[in-house]
Design a protein around this motif. Structure first.
Motif, PDB file in Angstrom:
ATOM      1  N   ASN A  24       0.831  -1.187  -0.037  1.00  0.00           N
ATOM      2  CA  ASN A  24       0.033  -0.192   0.129  1.00  0.00           C
ATOM      3  C   ASN A  24       1.159   1.213   0.271  1.00  0.00           C
ATOM      4  N   ARG A  25       1.831   1.352   0.947  1.00  0.00           N
ATOM      5  CA  ARG A  25       2.758   2.526   0.962  1.00  0.00           C
ATOM      6  C   ARG A  25       3.610   2.638  -0.563  1.00  0.00           C
ATOM      7  N   ILE A  26       3.722   1.492  -0.857  1.00  0.00           N
ATOM      8  CA  ILE A  26       4.612   1.443  -2.362  1.00  0.00           C
ATOM      9  C   ILE A  26       3.723   2.157  -3.499  1.00  0.00           C
ATOM     10  N   ALA A  27       2.561   1.430  -3.492  1.00  0.00           N
ATOM     11  CA  ALA A  27       1.584   2.049  -4.450  1.00  0.00           C
ATOM     12  C   ALA A  27       1.142   3.455  -4.560  1.00  0.00           C
ATOM     13  N   GLU A  28       1.009   3.897  -3.157  1.00  0.00           N
ATOM     14  CA  GLU A  28       0.901   5.482  -2.738  1.00  0.00           C
ATOM     15  C   GLU A  28       2.228   6.197  -3.327  1.00  0.00           C
ATOM     16  N   GLN A  29       3.163   5.818  -2.915  1.00  0.00           N
ATOM     17  CA  GLN A  29       4.397   6.546  -3.510  1.00  0.00           C
ATOM     18  C   GLN A  29       4.486   6.574  -4.980  1.00  0.00           C
ATOM     19  N   ALA A  30       4.032   5.419  -5.543  1.00  0.00           N
ATOM     20  CA  ALA A  30       4.293   5.454  -7.152  1.00  0.00           C
ATOM     21  C   ALA A  30       2.905   6.056  -7.758  1.00  0.00           C
ATOM     22  N   CYS A  31       1.985   6.734  -6.941  1.00  0.00           N
ATOM     23  CA  CYS A  31       0.704   7.203  -7.407  1.00  0.00           C
ATOM     24  C   CYS A  31      -0.051   6.446  -8.215  1.00  0.00           C
ATOM     25  N   ILE A  32      -0.224   4.942  -7.795  1.00  0.00           N
ATOM     26  CA  ILE A  32      -0.945   3.946  -8.374  1.00  0.00           C
ATOM     27  C   ILE A  32      -1.829   3.343  -7.369  1.00  0.00           C
ATOM     28  N   SER A  33      -2.903   2.677  -7.806  1.00  0.00           N
ATOM     29  CA  SER A  33      -3.595   1.754  -6.999  1.00  0.00           C
ATOM     30  C   SER A  33      -3.150   0.572  -6.350  1.00  0.00           C
ATOM     31  N   PRO A  34      -3.281   0.070  -5.511  1.00  0.00           N
ATOM     32  CA  PRO A  34      -2.675  -1.290  -4.796  1.00  0.00           C
ATOM     33  C   PRO A  34      -2.856  -2.283  -6.017  1.00  0.00           C
ATOM     34  N   GLY A  35      -4.229  -2.136  -6.609  1.00  0.00           N
ATOM     35  CA  GLY A  35      -4.633  -3.152  -7.574  1.00  0.00           C
ATOM     36  C   GLY A  35      -3.671  -3.337  -8.809  1.00  0.00           C
ATOM     37  N   SER A  36      -3.390  -1.793  -9.124  1.00  0.00           N
ATOM     38  CA  SER A  36      -2.455  -1.854 -10.487  1.00  0.00           C
ATOM     39  C   SER A  36      -0.886  -2.450 -10.013  1.00  0.00           C
ATOM     40  N   LEU A  37      -0.475  -2.098  -8.768  1.00  0.00           N
ATOM     41  CA  LEU A  37       0.653  -2.660  -8.450  1.00  0.00           C
ATOM     42  C   LEU A  37       0.846  -4.051  -8.407  1.00  0.00           C
ATOM     43  N   TYR A  38      -0.292  -4.807  -8.141  1.00  0.00           N
ATOM     44  CA  TYR A  38      -0.429  -6.221  -7.953  1.00  0.00           C
ATOM     45  C   TYR A  38      -0.367  -7.031  -9.341  1.00  0.00           C
ATOM     46  N   GLN A  39      -0.734  -6.108 -10.461  1.00  0.00           N
ATOM     47  CA  GLN A  39      -0.795  -6.594 -11.927  1.00  0.00           C
ATOM     48  C   GLN A  39       0.817  -6.860 -12.242  1.00  0.00           C
ATOM     49  N   TYR A  40       1.855  -6.282 -11.634  1.00  0.00           N
ATOM     50  CA  TYR A  40       3.229  -6.296 -11.704  1.00  0.00           C
ATOM     51  C   TYR A  40       3.744  -7.306 -10.861  1.00  0.00           C
ATOM     52  N   PHE A  41       3.424  -7.081  -9.449  1.00  0.00           N
ATOM     53  CA  PHE A  41       4.334  -7.710  -8.555  1.00  0.00           C
ATOM     54  C   PHE A  41       3.274  -8.331  -7.603  1.00  0.00           C
ATOM     55  N   PRO A  42       3.530  -9.762  -7.183  1.00  0.00           N
ATOM     56  CA  PRO A  42       2.694 -10.242  -6.208  1.00  0.00           C
ATOM     57  C   PRO A  42       2.793  -9.855  -4.842  1.00  0.00           C
ATOM     58  N   ASP A  43       3.674  -9.439  -4.354  1.00  0.00           N
ATOM     59  CA  ASP A  43       3.638  -8.900  -3.070  1.00  0.00           C
ATOM     60  C   ASP A  43       5.127  -8.036  -2.792  1.00  0.00           C
ATOM     61  N   LYS A  44       5.218  -7.483  -1.592  1.00  0.00           N
ATOM     62  CA  LYS A  44       6.246  -6.607  -1.073  1.00  0.00           C
ATOM     63  C   LYS A  44       7.499  -7.385  -1.419  1.00  0.00           C
TER      64      LYS A  44
END
Length: 189
Positions: A24-44
């Protein structure tokens, strides 16, 4: 998008450490939604692994270039000091990331950092096999492993502890130590 996530992962890791980093913090820093992050990486951990891999790849390239150049020359010209200064400089560029990687992340035996250490071990081992005066009686692999780990530990400790010693003094004393030891075994020095 992947680059944004990696950059954000690095920033969060530096700011909050491994335990304080989250998707969640990484997604916020990247200005994307957590769902978008999970399209590229499964976890922290996958993001952190990529941050670590990229950092160690950069380190590997810098140190290997200098180390290989030093080993390619005549034995008398092997520039231990130049290699040590490059190592101290590379590690010192981002002490916070180094601290997180060394103190907070488990060291995996198949990581890029471990691969880097093994490659340096092998390069030094080859050099020793060529230059040792008593080739058959010395444990070349053990000598290479010990020298590489000694230098690595002193360099990491120097960067993390920031003692009242200059980088040049550390390089000079490590150079004296390594060249004296190698000189004893090779007659070079």
């Amino acid at each position: 998008m992947v680059e944004r996530i990696i950059d954000a992962g690095r920033a969060v890791l530096l700011e909050r450490g491994y335990d304080g980093a989250s998707t969640n913090r990484i997604a916020e820093q990247a200005c994307i939604s957590p769902g978008s992050l999970y399209q590229y990486f499964p976890d922290k951990d996958a993001i952190v692994a990529e941050v670590v891999d990229r950092w160690t790849a950069e380190l590997h390239t810098r140190i290997s270039r200098v180390f290989t150049r030093a080993l390619e020359g005549p034995a008398e010209d092997m520039s231990v000091r130049e290699t040590l200064l490059e190592l101290l400089g590379a590690l010192g560029e981002n002490p916070r990331l180094l601290r997180v990687l060394i103190e907070e992340l488990p060291k995996a035996p198949d990581s890029r950092l471990s691969d880097f250490e093994k490659r340096i071990d092998a390069l030094l081992g080859m050099w020793l096999r060529f230059h040792l005066t008593d080739r058959g009686r010395r444990p070349v692999d053990a000598i290479a492993w010990m020298l590489v780990r000694t230098v690595e530990n002193v360099a990491v400790s120097y960067v993390l502890e920031q003692p009242d010693i200059t980088r040049e003094q550390v390089a000079d004393e490590l150079t004296a130590m390594v060249t004296a030891y190698l000189g004893e075994m090779t007659g070079v020095g």
